[in-house]
Design a protein around this motif. Sequence first.
Motif, PDB file in Angstrom:
ATOM      1  N   GLN A   1       9.323  -5.218 -12.273  1.00 47.05           N
ATOM      2  CA  GLN A   1       8.648  -6.519 -12.185  1.00 47.05           C
ATOM      3  C   GLN A   1       8.901  -7.357 -13.436  1.00 47.05           C
ATOM      4  O   GLN A   1       9.101  -8.557 -13.350  1.00 47.05           O
ATOM      5  CB  GLN A   1       7.149  -6.317 -11.964  1.00 47.05           C
ATOM      6  CG  GLN A   1       6.813  -5.850 -10.554  1.00 47.05           C
ATOM      7  CD  GLN A   1       5.350  -5.476 -10.421  1.00 47.05           C
ATOM      8  OE1 GLN A   1       4.847  -4.651 -11.184  1.00 47.05           O
ATOM      9  NE2 GLN A   1       4.672  -6.072  -9.462  1.00 47.05           N
ATOM     10  N   VAL A   2       8.896  -6.678 -14.577  1.00 43.47           N
ATOM     11  CA  VAL A   2       9.143  -7.413 -15.811  1.00 43.47           C
ATOM     12  C   VAL A   2      10.559  -7.989 -15.810  1.00 43.47           C
ATOM     13  O   VAL A   2      10.784  -9.134 -16.207  1.00 43.47           O
ATOM     14  CB  VAL A   2       8.918  -6.507 -17.046  1.00 43.47           C
ATOM     15  CG1 VAL A   2       9.308  -7.234 -18.323  1.00 43.47           C
ATOM     16  CG2 VAL A   2       7.467  -6.076 -17.120  1.00 43.47           C
ATOM     17  N   TYR A   3      11.502  -7.205 -15.321  1.00 43.42           N
ATOM     18  CA  TYR A   3      12.874  -7.720 -15.212  1.00 43.42           C
ATOM     19  C   TYR A   3      12.908  -8.954 -14.306  1.00 43.42           C
ATOM     20  O   TYR A   3      13.573  -9.940 -14.595  1.00 43.42           O
ATOM     21  CB  TYR A   3      13.824  -6.646 -14.671  1.00 43.42           C
ATOM     22  CG  TYR A   3      14.485  -5.841 -15.762  1.00 43.42           C
ATOM     23  CD1 TYR A   3      15.698  -6.254 -16.307  1.00 43.42           C
ATOM     24  CD2 TYR A   3      13.892  -4.695 -16.264  1.00 43.42           C
ATOM     25  CE1 TYR A   3      16.295  -5.533 -17.326  1.00 43.42           C
ATOM     26  CE2 TYR A   3      14.488  -3.968 -17.287  1.00 43.42           C
ATOM     27  CZ  TYR A   3      15.691  -4.390 -17.812  1.00 43.42           C
ATOM     28  OH  TYR A   3      16.273  -3.694 -18.823  1.00 43.42           O
ATOM     29  N   SER A   4      12.165  -8.871 -13.201  1.00 40.80           N
ATOM     30  CA  SER A   4      12.140 -10.020 -12.291  1.00 40.80           C
ATOM     31  C   SER A   4      11.525 -11.238 -12.966  1.00 40.80           C
ATOM     32  O   SER A   4      11.971 -12.363 -12.767  1.00 40.80           O
ATOM     33  CB  SER A   4      11.334  -9.692 -11.034  1.00 40.80           C
ATOM     34  OG  SER A   4      11.865  -8.572 -10.410  1.00 40.80           O
ATOM     35  N   ILE A   5      10.481 -10.983 -13.760  1.00 45.11           N
ATOM     36  CA  ILE A   5       9.864 -12.106 -14.469  1.00 45.11           C
ATOM     37  C   ILE A   5      10.874 -12.744 -15.418  1.00 45.11           C
ATOM     38  O   ILE A   5      10.989 -13.957 -15.513  1.00 45.11           O
ATOM     39  CB  ILE A   5       8.614 -11.643 -15.258  1.00 45.11           C
ATOM     40  CG1 ILE A   5       7.536 -11.173 -14.285  1.00 45.11           C
ATOM     41  CG2 ILE A   5       8.083 -12.766 -16.138  1.00 45.11           C
ATOM     42  CD1 ILE A   5       6.325 -10.570 -14.955  1.00 45.11           C
ATOM     43  N   TYR A   6      11.635 -11.893 -16.075  1.00 42.74           N
ATOM     44  CA  TYR A   6      12.669 -12.407 -16.982  1.00 42.74           C
ATOM     45  C   TYR A   6      13.608 -13.341 -16.231  1.00 42.74           C
ATOM     46  O   TYR A   6      13.923 -14.434 -16.682  1.00 42.74           O
ATOM     47  CB  TYR A   6      13.444 -11.230 -17.578  1.00 42.74           C
ATOM     48  CG  TYR A   6      14.562 -11.621 -18.523  1.00 42.74           C
ATOM     49  CD1 TYR A   6      14.335 -11.734 -19.889  1.00 42.74           C
ATOM     50  CD2 TYR A   6      15.844 -11.868 -18.056  1.00 42.74           C
ATOM     51  CE1 TYR A   6      15.347 -12.084 -20.757  1.00 42.74           C
ATOM     52  CE2 TYR A   6      16.870 -12.222 -18.920  1.00 42.74           C
ATOM     53  CZ  TYR A   6      16.618 -12.321 -20.264  1.00 42.74           C
ATOM     54  OH  TYR A   6      17.627 -12.679 -21.119  1.00 42.74           O
ATOM     55  N   GLU A   7      14.039 -12.880 -15.067  1.00 40.88           N
ATOM     56  CA  GLU A   7      14.978 -13.696 -14.294  1.00 40.88           C
ATOM     57  C   GLU A   7      14.347 -15.022 -13.888  1.00 40.88           C
ATOM     58  O   GLU A   7      14.935 -16.089 -14.065  1.00 40.88           O
ATOM     59  CB  GLU A   7      15.428 -12.961 -13.014  1.00 40.88           C
ATOM     60  CG  GLU A   7      16.042 -11.605 -13.249  1.00 40.88           C
ATOM     61  CD  GLU A   7      17.419 -11.675 -13.873  1.00 40.88           C
ATOM     62  OE1 GLU A   7      17.877 -12.793 -14.137  1.00 40.88           O
ATOM     63  OE2 GLU A   7      18.026 -10.618 -14.100  1.00 40.88           O
ATOM     64  N   SER A   8      13.135 -14.929 -13.330  1.00 47.48           N
ATOM     65  CA  SER A   8      12.570 -16.182 -12.819  1.00 47.48           C
ATOM     66  C   SER A   8      12.168 -17.098 -13.971  1.00 47.48           C
ATOM     67  O   SER A   8      12.184 -18.312 -13.831  1.00 47.48           O
ATOM     68  CB  SER A   8      11.411 -15.935 -11.864  1.00 47.48           C
ATOM     69  OG  SER A   8      10.430 -15.178 -12.473  1.00 47.48           O
ATOM     70  N   PHE A   9      11.871 -16.506 -15.103  1.00 45.85           N
ATOM     71  CA  PHE A   9      11.585 -17.330 -16.285  1.00 45.85           C
ATOM     72  C   PHE A   9      12.802 -18.198 -16.608  1.00 45.85           C
ATOM     73  O   PHE A   9      12.698 -19.405 -16.783  1.00 45.85           O
ATOM     74  CB  PHE A   9      11.243 -16.427 -17.468  1.00 45.85           C
ATOM     75  CG  PHE A   9      10.897 -17.159 -18.742  1.00 45.85           C
ATOM     76  CD1 PHE A   9       9.597 -17.585 -18.972  1.00 45.85           C
ATOM     77  CD2 PHE A   9      11.854 -17.412 -19.705  1.00 45.85           C
ATOM     78  CE1 PHE A   9       9.267 -18.258 -20.134  1.00 45.85           C
ATOM     79  CE2 PHE A   9      11.541 -18.087 -20.873  1.00 45.85           C
ATOM     80  CZ  PHE A   9      10.238 -18.503 -21.089  1.00 45.85           C
TER      81      PHE A   9
END
Lengths: 226, 950
Positions: free
Chosen positions: B549-557
């Motif tokens: 999820q954190v990786y996904s947040i990084y991407e969407s950020f």
Amino acid sequence: MEASKTTTSVKLVLLGEAAVGKSSLVLRFVSDEFQENKEPTIGAAFLTQKCQLSNRTVKFEIWDTAGQERFASLAPMYYRNAQAAVVVYDVTKPPTFIRARHWVNELKTQGSPNIIIALVANKHDLTGEDEEGEAGPVKPDVEDETGSSIVGRKVAYSDGQKLAEDEGLLFFEASAKTGMNVRKIFLAIANKIPIENKTPNQSNRAGANETVDVGMNSSQAANCQC
Amino acid sequence: MGWLDVIKDTASKLLDDKSNESTLYLRRRTPDELLRERFNLPEPEGIVAKVTARVKLVPLGINALNAHSSDFEDFISGKLWLSESFLMFESYINPRDLTFALPLSTVRRVERIPSNSTYHVLKIALIQDLQIVVEIDEIFSTNDDFCSQLSSNLCNQVPLSRTLRQITRTFYSEYLVESAIRRRKGQSRAEVRAALSVPAGGLGREFGYPGDAKLSHERSRMRLWLEYLNSHGRNLGLVRMQQFFKLIRVGLPNALRGEVWELCCGSVFLRMKSSKLYAALLEENESKTTQATEEIAKDLHRSLPEYAAYQSEEGLEKLRRVLTAYSWMCPDVGYCQAMNIVAATLLIYQTEDQAFWTLHELVHRILPGYYSRTMYGMLLDQKVLEKLVERTMPVLWNHLIEVDVPLSIISLPWFLSLYANSMPLPFALRVIDILMLDGSKVLFQVALAVLKVNSEALMQAVDNTAVVAVLKHYFTTLGDHKPSSSNKPITNFQLLLVTAFKEFGVIDDNCIHELRGKFEKEVIGDIESYSKKTAIRRLPKTHNLNIEQVYSIYESFYISLQAIRPGLGGENGDLEYYQFVSFLGQSVTWMDPSFVSKGDAEHQPVVHRLFKYWDVRNKGSLTLGNCVNGLDKLACSDIMESINYFYAMYVSEEREDTQESPVSPSTPKSPKVPSSPTAASNPGSPLSPKDPKSPTISHQDPTKPPKSPILDNDDANSIKTTKSVKSNMSIINDISALPGLTGQNILEIADAFLFMTKPFTEKHNGSVSLDSISKQQLRPFLNQPDIYQEALERIYQQQSARYLASVSSFIQRCFEVAGLRQVAPEIGEKAAVKDVQSLIDLGEQDADAADDGTDRRLSLPHFRMVVLADETLELFFSQTLPSSVQIKTVDSFGKPGVHRLRSVMDTILREGVQLADGLRGRAQLQVTEAQDEDTDDLLVKESDRDLLDI
């Protein structure tokens, strides 16, 4: 007698914020010199130095790296296959300690498994503390009678020691300027290098000036902090 | 075609064309770009007209006496270009036979000569007693067009003649030629000195130049230059012929070096164009500090420290000013170590102003991306170098691989410091002379030559130690004479240059451009995955979100930032509010675009609240850490934590307004640090880490509300973890110490409930979401397909009603409990349950009235009590809210979708610039011609032997 010892080659990388004294520590270790205003390391510099232990010789192949943040993305090139790392911070600059912590984390997750890491608090000379004595408390900068400022210690000894304990690092407070503890760092690392990791005997290639005089008792050095 | 169409067209082409995913080197350059590259012209110069022509130089006046060379005998064929403010020429057979790029302001007069031939003949008189006879060899109408364009562009340049006069005074060549003329007229040295003032120069004037002037034949070089300048024009009006290139290759004389550098690399045009910018930048930003200025300060004393000027205040201040001015102008680059060495080198020969613009030209054009935040250009070029070594010296390459010597690590400092920290300075300067003229290919040619010349020794080397030793020794012996078969001994350095330009002359700009294109994607991808790993490793530990999820947040950020590719090292910055709205749209279900339009979402008070609450630095923008932290809190399924968090979010603003203490300016503006005794249990002392006086390490990154029980083991904070083990109690006490919710807050919370539960009260696309209460109710119907739909519909209706009822009763109870007059029951009677919004509106009026009177507030225990009394609200905090955090998995930067989208964005931007050019009446893009031009550069270098001549 020297020829009978085996030589172990060890790739060692120095990491840490800009201007904490990485190159100066290496220069002290390799040539026992100190230069004010050393040019910043561009990318990385390569140096070698040998350590004589009682039963063998450890040859350090040192990659001394640039400290500026933007060089960080080059770091994996430098610590690739490194068996040892020296992570340096400046005892008078707290942000450099945070950076050191980042380096330790990175090495732990991205570096070679079982990499030996030494954490070094450099510039101990600036704290004005006695080299042999107890580490003093964190102090603000002051001006002495002559008006020149004395930089106080800004990172407590216990902070460094705590990080080292938590992460299983060697820890030293050192000064490249006075030479305090510099050789101890490398000796301690050398002592932790496993013996099986040996290369053909190359000690006859060592120039006399390259050799560290390990007259100081290496057992003591090996004991400290480990 | 309108410009919008052009953009659409470009975008769709890019989307179709897979090979265009990378944007730096794989795309086709426009003719204008190629022209600018060829002549080092500033933007936005572009092709206005282009003709085939024959050109002959005719020295006039005193110059005619000096011109003995064959340079003036024949016409030379080539191409003549006209841009807005330049006239350019390049000869066909060998571009070095004759080439010039003259600012139109240096043209004094143009005369059309009647002629019997088919040629149009123009006599162009330049300001420095030089005439160019041009015979245009095109059809009549083209000739005419060219002439009329030329005359109209010339007219536009008239106002610049004053600028020209000013800048001319700054050239040493002007002084040199003028004083030579006076001397020839019989004036004494003293008279000349009295009449003419020497233009300002570099530090070398005062502190001496590196190297031995005698050894380098300084005087005879100066004499040769004077000869050349006498007959071929000078500074801005200089035309380049074979002798010019030879004179550069044998090394520039100290007095002219700075000037020729800026002429060769084109920085002089920038200096002319923006003559006041340097001083203005310094003045504007005086006494400001940034990360760059701090980094510069660290390195000032470490820049060519052995050179006398850099042991003096004067030299150091100049260096500081040039570097900081550059960091102000290009904050994206800021300051990169090695720029100090480059700038220090420039300043020996150039004034601050000259050095500033030359540095800019180096960083921006000659060495693109070398000094950027990710140094992608440097990494890319090391890859290119490795490839070239593999191609040209396969045996050596295999050997290096075999003994595991990382060439790129060794060569990187050569490139980054332009050899200034590897070779003794006098030799590095010779390389820089040619670099300014020929661009980055020179760095490659020299590197390859270094390896070639030393290949025998390198083949013997079996490890890093030996390889480094060979090269180090070589660099220190560059001045040594090599035994040579011919009667003239040559130095190692001369041999190096001959090898570089003779043997590796084939390594030209096109070759390097192509290889850069080949590795670009790989290199930038590597950088991006490294920065991602690093960024995520440095985030505080999350407790409710997993690493995926954190990786996904990084991407969407980063997608929300619509950043330039992070690998290119631009300043990516933090999320502004409008970007945050998109980010949230990808991260929580109740912000899904199918429920709420972006416009509406932007106006939601709860979105504002979240933004403000997450913005612990109080900067009006959110870091990645803020976002991860915030979502982690929302995803917390511990109902008590969840309620506390919500409560604190609404109360916090009060605190900020009323209790923010101005006494401690270094306190991170975290809204939640109360001055209650319990604050002592906070791990982070409220001292800014940047403050050098702070007695110990404190928050490095105050990304988290210090009170959080969840994320306290933030990297930086865990320095003091010994004390950071805190009980939930203390946190609750902390929050309890806050003043409580006002009537206004309560209504806002109700509003937030309504908004955040929309997925459960509104259908979208005909489908409904059920909460666990409804699911329970639906269970008996699962096996009854005949009445299932009906039941579902009914239960869903009930669910909607239940949510509205809960919110309604929430308001009433809160008001009752808080003792906010007796408004609550009244509202309850007035408003129908379904119309909660109007209830809120009514409540607002009453709450305002209430707030005016008494300062009654709802305390945390009461708030908690009200929530727990309602099944639906309880569910909201324990389940609905936490499970609404669903970060959509988006493609990473390396994957085609996003990647290409980015390239579209980038290209549209670039296209926009070009379009602007086009709108100003620029000639149409002539792509086919551009391709022709690419091949023009295949010149044969005949005169390499001249390198040995002095």
